[in-house]
Motif scaffolding. Sequence first.
Motif, mmCIF file in Angstrom:
data_model
loop_
_atom_site.group_PDB
_atom_site.id
_atom_site.type_symbol
_atom_site.label_atom_id
_atom_site.label_comp_id
_atom_site.label_asym_id
_atom_site.label_seq_id
_atom_site.Cartn_x
_atom_site.Cartn_y
_atom_site.Cartn_z
ATOM 1 N N GLU A 121 -1.049 -5.424 1.807
ATOM 2 C CA GLU A 121 -2.352 -5.885 1.704
ATOM 3 C C GLU A 121 -2.209 -7.471 1.890
ATOM 4 O O GLU A 121 -1.372 -8.106 1.088
ATOM 5 N N GLY A 167 -6.823 -6.950 4.426
ATOM 6 C CA GLY A 167 -6.558 -5.652 4.669
ATOM 7 C C GLY A 167 -5.255 -5.805 5.043
ATOM 8 O O GLY A 167 -4.313 -6.633 4.647
ATOM 9 N N ARG A 185 0.805 -1.351 0.178
ATOM 10 C CA ARG A 185 0.085 0.145 -0.102
ATOM 11 C C ARG A 185 0.919 1.206 -0.055
ATOM 12 O O ARG A 185 2.169 1.203 0.281
#
Length: 285
Positions: free
Chosen positions: A30, A152, A24
């Motif tokens: 991620e 995430g 990211r």
Amino acid sequence: MAKQLLTLPAPAKLNLMLHILGRRADGYHELQTLFQFLDHGDELTFAPRADGQIHLHTDIPGVPHDSNLIVRAARQLQQQANCSRGADIWLNKRLPMGGGIGGGSSDAATTLLGLNHLWQLDWSEDRLAELGLSLGADVPVFVRGRAAFAEGIGEKLTPLELSEPWFLVAIPQVLVSTAEVFSDPELTRDTPPIKVRSLLEGGGHNDCQPVVQKRYPEVRNALILLNKFVQARLTGTGACVFGSFPNRDDADKVARQLPATLPSFVAQGRNISMLHRKLEILAKK
């Protein structure tokens, strides 16, 4: 009157797989990973103080008192809840540092949940998990206490019902630097995302494993050794490696064949953490 003592477990976890999908803009990666708890871990004991002081009575070599995640978790909760009470805390440390089985993150989560109970703050799990995320990406999964598929940076959690096999976890005697692993130019960072269903059908691997076994011969040797008996995998960024077994006897049998230079433990996988089981019992009292 004797002080009210509260003793709670801080269970280990395994990453049953870990895929890195990309990096990211903020430098974090991620991820997709699958967490399951073990019925083995550290143990913390809390006693309330009226003077607002937070005091951890257990020294951890190389970790200053005020930098310890336990102390940081306690102080952040105290500040954000505007709580005037303090705590004495004792840690029975069983999990290795830098092992990839969640020792520090689990201790922090147990501190948040334990002091929420002891100080009678009545914070929700969501609120505690949000505070936990500021302490580390793995803290929320321990706060929530359910086996989960995480996405995430590890904070988007989908609870899952997994089988609960027995695991043999071997502990190579080396500290793995997570930061070094994630900054290694050879780390795979473009694994395509997968759906939970294909994962439950047996898909998944650990993208960190090739980098870790190249950098750390102790981990490589442990994987080679364990692979003689069972499919061996790295958890997180390591250093711990593990294999799964249908029953305790099979796991114990292999554990007895490992050399003394490679410590290990046998534990059962759990979809609900020992911490949450204990808190449920306390809530009923």
